[in-house]
Structures are given as C-alpha cells and as structure tokens.
Design a protein around this motif. Structure first.
Motif, mmCIF file in Angstrom:
data_model
loop_
_atom_site.group_PDB
_atom_site.id
_atom_site.type_symbol
_atom_site.label_atom_id
_atom_site.label_comp_id
_atom_site.label_asym_id
_atom_site.label_seq_id
_atom_site.Cartn_x
_atom_site.Cartn_y
_atom_site.Cartn_z
ATOM 1 N N UNK A 294 -4.709 -0.299 27.625
ATOM 2 C CA UNK A 294 -5.804 0.677 27.698
ATOM 3 C C UNK A 294 -5.470 1.787 28.691
ATOM 4 N N UNK A 295 -4.889 1.421 29.822
ATOM 5 C CA UNK A 295 -4.461 2.414 30.815
ATOM 6 C C UNK A 295 -3.361 3.313 30.252
ATOM 7 N N UNK A 296 -2.444 2.738 29.479
ATOM 8 C CA UNK A 296 -1.363 3.527 28.864
ATOM 9 C C UNK A 296 -1.932 4.514 27.850
ATOM 10 N N UNK A 297 -2.937 4.095 27.099
ATOM 11 C CA UNK A 297 -3.597 4.995 26.156
ATOM 12 C C UNK A 297 -4.227 6.165 26.894
ATOM 13 N N UNK A 298 -4.915 5.870 27.976
ATOM 14 C CA UNK A 298 -5.535 6.925 28.776
ATOM 15 C C UNK A 298 -4.465 7.868 29.342
ATOM 16 N N UNK A 299 -3.329 7.318 29.765
ATOM 17 C CA UNK A 299 -2.219 8.126 30.287
ATOM 18 C C UNK A 299 -1.686 9.079 29.211
ATOM 19 N N UNK A 300 -1.490 8.564 28.005
ATOM 20 C CA UNK A 300 -0.988 9.396 26.902
ATOM 21 C C UNK A 300 -1.962 10.520 26.558
ATOM 22 N N UNK A 301 -3.250 10.213 26.636
ATOM 23 C CA UNK A 301 -4.271 11.229 26.340
ATOM 24 C C UNK A 301 -4.269 12.315 27.421
ATOM 25 N N UNK A 302 -4.306 11.890 28.684
ATOM 26 C CA UNK A 302 -4.382 12.834 29.795
ATOM 27 C C UNK A 302 -3.125 13.683 29.912
ATOM 28 N N UNK A 303 -1.969 13.118 29.565
ATOM 29 C CA UNK A 303 -0.703 13.850 29.683
ATOM 30 C C UNK A 303 -0.263 14.496 28.372
ATOM 31 N N UNK A 304 -1.161 14.499 27.413
ATOM 32 C CA UNK A 304 -0.915 15.148 26.112
ATOM 33 C C UNK A 304 0.388 14.697 25.469
ATOM 34 N N UNK A 305 0.640 13.404 25.520
ATOM 35 C CA UNK A 305 1.797 12.846 24.824
ATOM 36 C C UNK A 305 1.547 12.743 23.328
ATOM 37 N N UNK A 306 0.314 13.020 22.931
ATOM 38 C CA UNK A 306 -0.048 13.086 21.526
ATOM 39 C C UNK A 306 -0.593 14.481 21.238
ATOM 40 N N UNK A 307 -0.589 14.853 19.954
ATOM 41 C CA UNK A 307 -1.155 16.154 19.568
ATOM 42 C C UNK A 307 -2.672 16.049 19.619
ATOM 43 N N UNK A 308 -3.302 16.884 20.412
ATOM 44 C CA UNK A 308 -4.756 16.848 20.538
ATOM 45 C C UNK A 308 -5.382 17.968 19.716
ATOM 46 N N UNK A 309 -6.175 17.583 18.744
ATOM 47 C CA UNK A 309 -6.963 18.516 17.956
ATOM 48 C C UNK A 309 -8.324 17.868 17.733
ATOM 49 N N UNK A 310 -9.166 18.473 16.918
ATOM 50 C CA UNK A 310 -10.513 17.918 16.752
ATOM 51 C C UNK A 310 -10.484 16.505 16.183
ATOM 52 N N UNK A 311 -9.545 16.268 15.263
ATOM 53 C CA UNK A 311 -9.435 14.943 14.658
ATOM 54 C C UNK A 311 -8.994 13.904 15.683
ATOM 55 N N UNK A 312 -7.903 14.178 16.397
ATOM 56 C CA UNK A 312 -7.400 13.203 17.364
ATOM 57 C C UNK A 312 -8.314 13.092 18.581
ATOM 58 N N UNK A 313 -9.006 14.174 18.934
ATOM 59 C CA UNK A 313 -9.981 14.087 20.027
ATOM 60 C C UNK A 313 -11.083 13.084 19.687
ATOM 61 N N UNK A 314 -11.533 13.124 18.433
ATOM 62 C CA UNK A 314 -12.563 12.181 17.983
ATOM 63 C C UNK A 314 -12.032 10.756 18.008
ATOM 64 N N UNK A 315 -10.793 10.576 17.537
ATOM 65 C CA UNK A 315 -10.197 9.237 17.513
ATOM 66 C C UNK A 315 -9.973 8.690 18.917
ATOM 67 N N UNK A 316 -9.517 9.545 19.838
ATOM 68 C CA UNK A 316 -9.298 9.074 21.206
ATOM 69 C C UNK A 316 -10.617 8.646 21.845
ATOM 70 N N UNK A 317 -11.679 9.395 21.576
ATOM 71 C CA UNK A 317 -12.997 8.997 22.078
ATOM 72 C C UNK A 317 -13.403 7.658 21.480
ATOM 73 N N UNK A 318 -13.250 7.536 20.168
ATOM 74 C CA UNK A 318 -13.672 6.334 19.458
ATOM 75 C C UNK A 318 -12.924 5.099 19.951
ATOM 76 N N UNK A 319 -11.597 5.195 19.988
ATOM 77 C CA UNK A 319 -10.787 4.021 20.334
ATOM 78 C C UNK A 319 -10.879 3.673 21.810
ATOM 79 N N UNK A 320 -10.854 4.689 22.663
ATOM 80 C CA UNK A 320 -10.918 4.396 24.094
ATOM 81 C C UNK A 320 -12.286 3.812 24.455
ATOM 82 N N UNK A 321 -13.347 4.376 23.903
ATOM 83 C CA UNK A 321 -14.708 3.933 24.258
ATOM 84 C C UNK A 321 -14.970 2.514 23.773
#
Length: 514
Positions: A294-321
């Motif tokens: 879970x911490x690694x997921x948060x790290x990837x999100x905060x450091x933009x190791x993934x492409x962030x757009x409206x779709x992935x922003x929604x998924x990151x919220x969904x999965x992390x929450x």
C-alpha cells in the motif's frame, strides 16, 4: 425533456479540465470565422450551465431546431480531435498510430521509400513496447507497399516480411486466447463469486483447462505474460485458493517492476495488478506485506511513476481508499477507521459520477463493516440500507448476501428486535432466491431465529455452542468465504468474553503474519 448528465456531449464537456478547454478554444480559433460558429456557441453554453435541454439551446443561441443534432455531433467530434492533439493524452500507442497515418499519406503520394522508412521505425517502437497488434498492421502495410513497388533494399525482403507476419499472427492469436480466457474468468468471478461446492470446483477447473492455450513461458512477451497471470489470478480467486491468488498477483506486479516503463504505458493494468495483490494479501491476512504494498502504491502515485489522467486518478482513489479501509480491518482499528471514513465520504462525492454503482456499494459495505466493528450499529444499518434498497443494483451475489446477514446481526446487536422475525424471514427468502445459502449462514439465521426462546441466563452458553459449531468451518474450502467479509467468529467471541468486538480483532491482529 431534460438531458442532463446522461447526454454524452454534455458529459464530455463537463469532463474537460481548464487546460483542455483552453486548448479547445485555441484549436477552433485557428481559422477565422470559427468564433461565431454554432458549435462554439453550443460549447460556451454547455460549459456554463449545470443542466440543459433543447429549449435552452434555442433560447440562448442562434442554433435552429433542425440544426441542433448536427451541431452537437460536430462539436463532439471537434472536442475529440482537440483532445487527441493534447500532449497529456498522447502515449506510445498514439505515437505509433500517428506514424502509421503519416506513412499512409506518403504512400498515397507515391513516396514509397519514405513511407517504408517511417513504418520501419514505427514497427520497432511497437515491438519494443509489446504492441504486437499494431506491429502486425504495420507489417501487413509494408507487404502491400512491397507488392506494388519493389524497393530492392533487401534481397530477402519478401521472406523477411512473411516471416514477421507469421510470427506476429501466432503471437496475437495466443494473446487473444489468453485475454479471452482472462475476461471470461473475470466475468464468472463477478457474476458467481467463489465456488460453492465440489461440482462448481470441477466445472471451473474444466473450463480453465479447456481454454488455456499451450505455451512455453520463455517464449511469451510482456502482454502475453500479463494475460496469463491475470487468468491464473481469476481462477485462483474463484477457487478460493488465496495463496495462489497472492502468487499470481505478485507475478503480475513483478512484471511491471521488471519493465518499469510499462507502468506509464499500461498504467491501468499496473494499478489493477497492485489492487489484486493487496486484496490477496488481505485475504491471507499478511498485514506487514499488505502495508508495504500500500505504501509502494502511494509512492508510485505521489512520484508520478504512472501516467496520471482522469481515468487513472479515479482508479488510484478507488484502489487506495478501499485498501486503506482494509488495512484498518486487518489491524482492528475501527474507531480510528471511522475518522478516515468521514473524510472518505466527502471524496466519494467528488468521484461518484466517475465510479460505477457497484464500487460505490462496495464502499458502503466496507463503511458499514467499519461502523459495526466500532460498535456503532445504527450507522452500520444506515449504510447497509443504501445497498438493500437499491433494486437496480448489479453487484456480486456474495456481497449482497453478506449485506443481508450483517444487517440482521446489527439489528440484533443494537436491540432493534421488534421486527426481527420479519427480518429473519425476508433475509432467509433472499438467500434462498440467490441460491447462496451456506451452512454458516443457515446456522446463524437459525440461532437468531431461536433467540427469543432462549432464557437470558442461558444466552452465554448459546453463544459458546454456536461458536463451537461455526469455528469448524473457518478453514473449510467452500464455507470459509462466509468469514471473509463478515467476521462472525470475532463477534461471537466478543459476546462470550463480554468485550467490544474491536478488542477481539485487535488481539487477533497481533498474531497475524509479520
């Protein structure tokens, strides 16, 4: 009649960010005269209003009634063209397609060598990024050009292209079989949930073996391995083999760790892999590993190791929450989890138009469980009622069943037993209708049904007897799923020891895998 947010054009306009709106206006403003065009007037109107209908269009613009349909279609197309030109929405796949289009234009002008040169670069890019379908299209186009104009650049050009075409065709056929199997198993998981008995188990095994293509792991590329691991993951989840589901979800995630550039190229697949790894760790109760992932997921999100757009922003919220809630469950910190829930409910409102109803209801179930664990049964019932009262809900059957059982337990626990007999009957009928009534659920309902006939001084012994009956199913291959989303055993232990259920689960959490 109001169109509101169900209208695809209105939804598209409202989804645009400020920078996307600015780019669209710059795009359509490049040619003189566009500023007064009907579709611009319509865009400006949709951008301002909250809801709209055709009468509003006629009133606020110069668009005539017979022009509305064509104007809306034209505006929709122009927005998509503008978005396609936006660097935010460009990736390797779109770059390959763009190069393919350039090559097609050069070919149509008779500039064969220039066209082939661009195609060769695009093909290398496609092959290096696992885009084998696009690579196949490129090879087929190269064959068309070579068949009409012999470049003589290579003496064995025809053999080379034929060999590439055959190899890519075989790879794509195998990939298609693996992706079909993965999709079919995923659909089965959503529709039926876990296997219920030996008959179900044999059916699923046969289904899987018949459709799994022959392969040699060393011959598989990134995408093929991805679909292979996904198929094995869905199969293991359906079979309730959670150790195997951990194994294959870890392989899924490791595939991206070995190819970190793919995190940006296929961000959705990466996020889903991490989510299922977390779910598997939750099911086997590996608390420490769960926390690290879970911490690694948060790290990837905060450091933009993934492409962030409206779709992935929604998924990151969904999965992390959702997994943050699961962490509170693993640790037995329900009262602290409620503080997180209050914040989460505000965030759900922000994303509710982008999240499907199923996932909203999953949130409500988890929130209800959080309140139940904290001993706040009225709040628990409130969120369960949101699920039960949703008659159009397409939700996994197992979660619908556990919603009803938890609702029954919460009513009893809160002392809301004036209608308990009616509630027991309605719950029993619902579970029979769903064909999902297991032995654990039968014993629970039977116990609650007979509560009124148990003398208060005998209640403690009754709890002990029920606990002894149910604990036998804790590791049963088919019955154990009843404890995955509703920890009845801990609830019974809290009644036997006369302490809050949160204390029982915290004590168990200290003994979990480190």
């Amino acid at each position: 009649m109001a169109i509101e947010q169900k209208d695809v054009l209105f939804t598209l306009v409202k989804s645009l960010s400020k920078s996307e709106k600015r780019q669209f206006k710059l795009y359509v403003g490049r040619l003189g005269g566009n500023s007064e065009a009907n579709f611009i007037s319509l865009f400006n109107l949709l951008d301002k209003v909250i809801t709209f209908n055709d009468d509003l269009i006629l009133k606020k613009t110069n668009i005539k009634k017979q022009q509305i349909s064509n104007t809306k279609a034209h505006l929709y197309k122009q927005i998509l063209v503008s978005l396609r030109l936006n660097p935010v929405h460009q990736n390797t796949r779109s770059h390959i397609r763009e190069q393919f289009d350039f090559a097609a234009i050069l070919y149509s002008k008779g500039l064969y060598k220039q066209s082939l040169k661009i195609l060769e670069k695009a093909k290398d890019l496609a092959l290096n990024n696992g885009e084998n379908n696009l690579a196949y299209e490129i090879v087929e186009f190269e064959k068309v050009i070579e068949s009409q104009y012999i470049t003589r650049s290579l003496s064995n050009r025809a053999d080379e292209l034929s060999s590439q075409s055959k190899e890519l065709s075989l790879i794509n056929a195998r990939t298609s079989k693996l992706s079909n199997l993965s999709l079919q198993l995923y659909s089965l998981l959503l529709k039926e949930g876990y296997v219920k008995d030996d008959v179900d188990s044999k059916k699923v095994k046969l289904f899987f073996i018949k459709r799994l293509p022959k392969y040699k792991l060393s011959d598989l590329g990134f995408i093929e391995k991805l679909f292979l691991y996904k198929a094995y993951l869905w199969h293991s989840l359906i079979m309730q083999d959670f150790v195997l589901s951990y194994k294959y979800s870890q392989k899924w995630v490791d595939l991206f760790e070995e190819n970190p550039e793919m995190k940006k190229q296929n961000s959705v697949f990466y996020l889903k892999g991490v989510n299922y790894l977390l779910e598997s760790l939750y099911l086997i109760k590996h608390k420490t590993k769960f926390n690290k992932v879970l911490e690694k997921l948060d790290f990837d999100i905060q450091n933009r190791n993934i492409s962030l757009n409206e779709n992935t922003n929604t998924l990151t919220f969904l999965y992390y929450s959702q997994n943050k809630l699961n962490l509170y469950f693993l640790e037995g910190r329900f009262n602290k989890g409620i503080r997180y829930v209050l914040k989460l409910l505000d965030e759900i409102k922000i994303y509710e138009t982008k999240i499907d109803a199923h996932h909203i209801m999953v949130f409500y179930y988890k929130i209800a469980c959080m309140y139940f664990g904290a001993g706040k049964n009225k709040e628990c019932i409130f969120y369960l009622e949101k699920i039960i009262s949703n008659k159009d809900l397409k939700m996994r059957e197992d979660l619908l069943c556990f919603t009803r059982v938890l609702n029954l337990v919460a009513h009893y626990d809160e002392g809301l037993d004036y209608d308990i007999d009616k509630l027991i009957i309605s719950t029993y009928k619902f579970l029979l209708k769903m064909n999902d009534l297991h032995e654990v659920q039968r014993k629970m309902i039977s116990f609650l049904k007979n509560l009124s006939s148990i003398y208060p001084q005998d209640l403690h012994k009754a709890f002990i007897r029920l606990h002894k009956e149910l604990i036998k199913f804790e590791n049963h291959p088919y019955e154990k799923r009843s404890f995955l989303y509703l920890d009845i055993l801990s609830w019974l232990e809290s009644k036997i020891q006369n302490v809050p259920v949160e204390i029982i689960i915290k004590q168990k959490a200290k003994k979990l895998i480190k």
